[in-house]
Write a protein that holds these residues in place. Sequence first.
Motif, PDB file in Angstrom:
ATOM      1  N   GLY A 219      99.862 118.966 -25.934  1.00 24.58           N
ATOM      2  CA  GLY A 219      98.642 118.303 -26.388  1.00 24.58           C
ATOM      3  C   GLY A 219      97.466 119.260 -26.458  1.00 24.58           C
ATOM      4  O   GLY A 219      97.548 120.353 -27.019  1.00 24.58           O
TER       5      GLY A 219
ATOM      6  N   ASP B   6      97.543 115.716 -20.433  1.00 21.61           N
ATOM      7  CA  ASP B   6      98.429 116.578 -21.209  1.00 21.61           C
ATOM      8  C   ASP B   6      98.881 117.693 -20.273  1.00 21.61           C
ATOM      9  O   ASP B   6      98.040 118.446 -19.750  1.00 21.61           O
ATOM     10  CB  ASP B   6      97.694 117.190 -22.405  1.00 21.61           C
TER      11      ASP B   6
ATOM     12  N   LYS C  87     105.326 108.748 -35.327  1.00 22.45           N
ATOM     13  CA  LYS C  87     104.382 109.254 -34.345  1.00 22.45           C
ATOM     14  C   LYS C  87     105.064 110.186 -33.352  1.00 22.45           C
ATOM     15  O   LYS C  87     104.550 111.265 -33.037  1.00 22.45           O
ATOM     16  CB  LYS C  87     103.722 108.099 -33.600  1.00 22.45           C
TER      17      LYS C  87
ATOM     18  N   ASP D 149     102.693 114.114 -25.433  1.00 21.59           N
ATOM     19  CA  ASP D 149     101.334 114.240 -24.904  1.00 21.59           C
ATOM     20  C   ASP D 149     100.847 112.861 -24.462  1.00 21.59           C
ATOM     21  O   ASP D 149     101.580 111.867 -24.585  1.00 21.59           O
ATOM     22  CB  ASP D 149     100.372 114.895 -25.903  1.00 21.59           C
ATOM     23  N   HIS D 150      99.617 112.807 -23.959  1.00 17.01           N
ATOM     24  CA  HIS D 150      99.137 111.562 -23.352  1.00 17.01           C
ATOM     25  C   HIS D 150      98.947 110.430 -24.364  1.00 17.01           C
ATOM     26  O   HIS D 150      98.904 109.262 -23.991  1.00 17.01           O
ATOM     27  CB  HIS D 150      97.815 111.815 -22.619  1.00 17.01           C
ATOM     28  N   THR D 151      98.862 110.755 -25.663  1.00 18.65           N
ATOM     29  CA  THR D 151      98.608 109.702 -26.656  1.00 18.65           C
ATOM     30  C   THR D 151      99.783 108.726 -26.777  1.00 18.65           C
ATOM     31  O   THR D 151      99.604 107.615 -27.281  1.00 18.65           O
ATOM     32  CB  THR D 151      98.301 110.292 -28.044  1.00 18.65           C
TER      33      THR D 151
ATOM     34  N   GLU E 207      99.218 105.216 -25.036  1.00 18.63           N
ATOM     35  CA  GLU E 207      98.040 104.418 -25.412  1.00 18.63           C
ATOM     36  C   GLU E 207      98.186 102.940 -25.042  1.00 18.63           C
ATOM     37  O   GLU E 207      97.247 102.317 -24.534  1.00 18.63           O
ATOM     38  CB  GLU E 207      97.776 104.565 -26.910  1.00 18.63           C
TER      39      GLU E 207
ATOM     40  N   THR F 283      92.548 111.981 -20.058  1.00 21.23           N
ATOM     41  CA  THR F 283      91.634 110.871 -20.315  1.00 21.23           C
ATOM     42  C   THR F 283      91.633 109.960 -19.103  1.00 21.23           C
ATOM     43  O   THR F 283      92.607 109.904 -18.347  1.00 21.23           O
ATOM     44  CB  THR F 283      92.031 110.062 -21.560  1.00 21.23           C
TER      45      THR F 283
END
Length: 269
Positions: free
Chosen positions: A72, A67, A178, A46-48, A51, A28
Amino acid sequence: MKPLLAVLLAWPLVAGTASLDGTKIEYTAAGKGRTTVVLIHGWTCDHTLWEAQIEGLKPYYRVLALDLPGHGASGAAPDYTMKRFARAVEAVLRAERVQRAVLVGHSMGGAVMLEFARLFPEKVAGIVAVDAMFADAQQAAAMPAFAARFQGPDAREHREKMVRSMFTEATPAAVREKIERVMLGAPAETAAGAMKGMADPAVWAEDVVDAPFLQIAAPTSGHITLERMKKRFPRAQLERVPGTGHFLHLEKPAEVNAILLGWLKAQKL
């Protein structure tokens, strides 16, 4: 007309895809600025999990969060070496036409950044480690035996134990949930392969990386010391965030973002 800061805070995330040896690398992108910051996640993440940092950085910087292969939304790869992960980061930079970037890596992301600095030194504007270990010779020697636990019939049990050992009593329940969902949802092949990749002694060769360097660490990470880091990174600085565990960037995002932004400003990046 909206204030400029409000407009920048609303800047949307844009999905992108790079390619490495036929593997799709998903990422992203957000924000706008003369400096690009690349966020590199840790083992089976992963990249989340970045955030809060994307939101904090995008008013001032171009932010890319990828990712890594096998993680991801990115595709599987023939292996999960730190060198392949570093090349995946470079593939994203090429896709975005970025010549130099500040690398920010959590946990295993430290090993990825170390390999990136060896392969592409001209593309490193600065390095920020977030509770990332940089093994010395003694620590590296013990890693292959540890990595072997993540293969075979008991691998899942070892993964669960390791993930939960990264929390403290102060880790919020929502953060725990999470992290467990993301890390334990990663493929078994990725978990075993990336752990094996981190255990490669060549990753931890004690060469010197002369780039601006910051480690943001948890107080519980006693193995991270300024003296040890300065042997590898002569320009190293160390900041700790009280009351956090290994995932300090999720546990206290405002504090981590303030340290990161302050350092970037001080380095004129």
